[in-house]
Scaffold this motif. Structure first.
Motif, PDB file in Angstrom:
ATOM      1  N   THR A 170      56.737 -29.716  29.369  1.00 18.52           N
ATOM      2  CA  THR A 170      55.436 -29.329  28.838  1.00 18.52           C
ATOM      3  C   THR A 170      54.467 -30.503  28.830  1.00 18.52           C
ATOM      4  O   THR A 170      53.276 -30.342  29.134  1.00 18.52           O
ATOM      5  N   ARG A 171      54.957 -31.687  28.486  1.00 14.06           N
ATOM      6  CA  ARG A 171      54.100 -32.881  28.499  1.00 14.06           C
ATOM      7  C   ARG A 171      53.539 -33.162  29.893  1.00 14.06           C
ATOM      8  O   ARG A 171      52.488 -33.759  30.037  1.00 14.06           O
TER       9      ARG A 171
ATOM     10  N   VAL B 100      60.241 -29.586  26.302  1.00 11.15           N
ATOM     11  CA  VAL B 100      59.074 -30.303  25.789  1.00 11.15           C
ATOM     12  C   VAL B 100      58.632 -31.367  26.791  1.00 11.15           C
ATOM     13  O   VAL B 100      57.433 -31.572  27.024  1.00 11.15           O
ATOM     14  N   TRP B 101      59.598 -32.057  27.406  1.00  7.16           N
ATOM     15  CA  TRP B 101      59.293 -33.060  28.447  1.00  7.16           C
ATOM     16  C   TRP B 101      58.515 -32.417  29.590  1.00  7.16           C
ATOM     17  O   TRP B 101      57.518 -32.975  30.072  1.00  7.16           O
TER      18      TRP B 101
ATOM     19  N   VAL C 148      60.323 -37.905  24.644  1.00  6.06           N
ATOM     20  CA  VAL C 148      60.492 -36.922  23.573  1.00  6.06           C
ATOM     21  C   VAL C 148      61.329 -37.541  22.462  1.00  6.06           C
ATOM     22  O   VAL C 148      62.326 -38.222  22.728  1.00  6.06           O
TER      23      VAL C 148
ATOM     24  N   PRO D 116      50.435 -37.727  27.348  1.00 11.51           N
ATOM     25  CA  PRO D 116      50.309 -36.353  26.855  1.00 11.51           C
ATOM     26  C   PRO D 116      49.159 -35.624  27.539  1.00 11.51           C
ATOM     27  O   PRO D 116      48.309 -36.254  28.174  1.00 11.51           O
TER      28      PRO D 116
ATOM     29  N   GLY E 236      56.426 -36.193  22.629  1.00 14.06           N
ATOM     30  CA  GLY E 236      56.919 -34.867  22.337  1.00 14.06           C
ATOM     31  C   GLY E 236      57.939 -34.948  21.215  1.00 14.06           C
ATOM     32  O   GLY E 236      58.592 -35.982  21.027  1.00 14.06           O
TER      33      GLY E 236
ATOM     34  N   THR F  13      54.492 -30.773  21.927  1.00 13.01           N
ATOM     35  CA  THR F  13      53.801 -31.962  22.421  1.00 13.01           C
ATOM     36  C   THR F  13      52.390 -32.054  21.852  1.00 13.01           C
ATOM     37  O   THR F  13      51.679 -31.051  21.767  1.00 13.01           O
TER      38      THR F  13
END
Length: 437
Positions: free
Chosen positions: A351-352, A348-349, A262, A394, A290, A428
């Motif tokens: 989510t990736r 976000v990490w 990220v 991703p 991200g 992301t």
């Protein structure tokens, strides 16, 4: 924890060349201008199966300017935290007054730490004889080496790792560490942000734009999660990259983004979202990283209850198709919301790494596709049969159907919006593939 080894010495004796030799890559910036290395530069190294963290420090100097004083503070911090020290001198220059000053300081550490005395640039028999003069510095048996061609470095490392404790297996495992690169234009407060997170002055902070040149790795834990935080040199427009050092700094920053999971893109609240900020954010997205946008210096903005919302709305309008990137308003100076930025980056990490079940994707997206059928310039009918996520980090989502490869860009953007509406993926980039079935 991994043992720590610091490389110290006066400017331009070859510390960064030795650092690169040991880690096996051109990581530290090397130039014939004294003082190129400023911050402590950390990287993992291994020799004979033993892991350790290696620090390349700025040159030990007695100069009185602001940056030199800050560099000297960083050298002292590196010496203090290291388990062992490699003291590098230059045989071509002979024993200098500054070498003697450094040696005097290191002799005080002999009871606490192992000092390895490396005489660099020893390439001839005469050099080897000249190296004997350095014994008078009182730091024990010298190791004649050439960091440039590798002569003598193996012998130095054999002795070094024999004196170091072993790293625990968990120290070598980065699989679950969140790697964050802090990027942005010069002087937006990246190093101040890193220092605020770490709770110590690990990076040099001054009001001179461009103080940080190398990308620096720092490790910390929050709520049981391991993070690796990478502070980077400020990214200027390419037309303003005036010399080789700035070029390599910019290259390191781009590579830091490639290493990161990220990117925390920092912007200056007093200047708003500028073109160079957008270039940096786009660069991170193109690298499929991200992104979290941290608006720094929020403490100096005059504001009311609507200021943050209005600022964010204006930014999202400029971001356009990248408006899915989360925005947080921080102050590195007061530490306001700096850990919220870290927590958002962790989200976000995660989510990736998220994987959506094929059944969920099809249940959500196929009705959207039936209501808004895809079109092609050729006029051929496109029928999407099913959707599946193929990979993460991703997220890669594939659409299978007849003539699927002829789907136009506007419709691809429509599909991405629908994926985000149903499944989030905030912060992301998403990769879409279209395959024939």
């Amino acid at each position: 924890m991994k043992p720590i080894v610091a490389i110290v010495g006066r400017p331009n004796v070859g510390k960064s060349t030795l650092f690169n030799r040991i880690v096996g890559k051109r990581h530290a910036i090397v130039d014939d201008i004294p003082g190129v290395t400023r911050d402590r530069n950390y990287l993992d190294a291994e020799w004979n199966g033993k892991l350790f963290a290696l620090i390349d420090t700025g040159g030990y100097t007695t100069a009185e300017d602001q940056i030199s004083k800050a560099v000297l503070e960083q050298v002292f911090l590196s010496i203090d935290e290291a388990d062992a020290i490699i003291f590098v001198v230059d045989v071509k220059s002979g024993v200098t007054d500054l070498d003697a000053v450094v040696a005097e300081h290191l002799r005080k550490e002999l009871d606490r730490k192992k000092i390895f005395f490396a005489i660099n640039k020893v390439e001839t028999e005469k050099d080897r004889l000249d190296a004997e003069a350095f014994r008078r510095l009182g730091l024990g048996e010298p190791y004649p080496i050439s960091a440039l061609n590798g002569n003598g470095v193996a012998e130095l490392l054999d002795s070094l790792v024999a004196a170091l404790p072993c790293a625990t297996p968990t120290d070598a495992d980065d699989a679950n560490a969140v790697k964050l690169a802090v990027v942005g234009r010069p002087n937006v407060g990246k190093s101040s942000f890193v220092n605020a997170v770490l709770g110590q002055n690990r990076q040099i902070v001054t009001d001179i734009a461009g103080t940080t040149r190398d990308a620096i790795d720092s490790e910390f834990r929050r709520n049981g999660q391991r993070f690796i935080l990478i502070d980077t040199a400020g990214l200027r427009r390419r037309a303003r990259v005036e010399n080789d050092i700035e070029f390599f700094s910019a290259a390191r920053t781009e590579r830091a983004m490639e290493r990161a999971d990220v990117v925390i893109a920092m912007i200056d609240a007093t200047q708003g979202l500028e073109k160079q900020d957008l270039r940096i954010i786009n660069d991170a997205v193109e690298k499929k990283r991200g992104v979290v946008i941290a608006v720094n210096k929020w403490d100096v903005i005059e504001k009311d209850a609507k200021t943050a919302d209005d600022f964010a709305s204006a930014m999202r309008e400029r971001l356009g198709s990248l408006s899915y990137i989360p925005i947080v308003f921080v102050s590195a100076l007061t530490k306001q919301r700096v850990f919220k930025a870290i927590d958002m980056a962790k989200e976000v990490w995660e989510t990736r790494r998220k994987r959506i079940a094929t059944s969920d994707l099809n249940d959500a997206l196929l009705p959207e596709i039936r209501r808004n059928a895809p079109w092609t310039k050729s006029g051929k009918e496109v029928k999407i049969k099913y959707v599946a996520q193929l990979s993460t980090e991703p997220p890669l989502i594939a659409f299978f159907g007849s003539n699927a490869k002829q789907i136009e860009e506007p419709y691809k953007r429509f599909l991405e919006r629908k994926i985000r509406e149903h499944f989030g993926f905030e912060g992301t980039p998403i990769e879409l593939q279209f395959r024939l079935k």
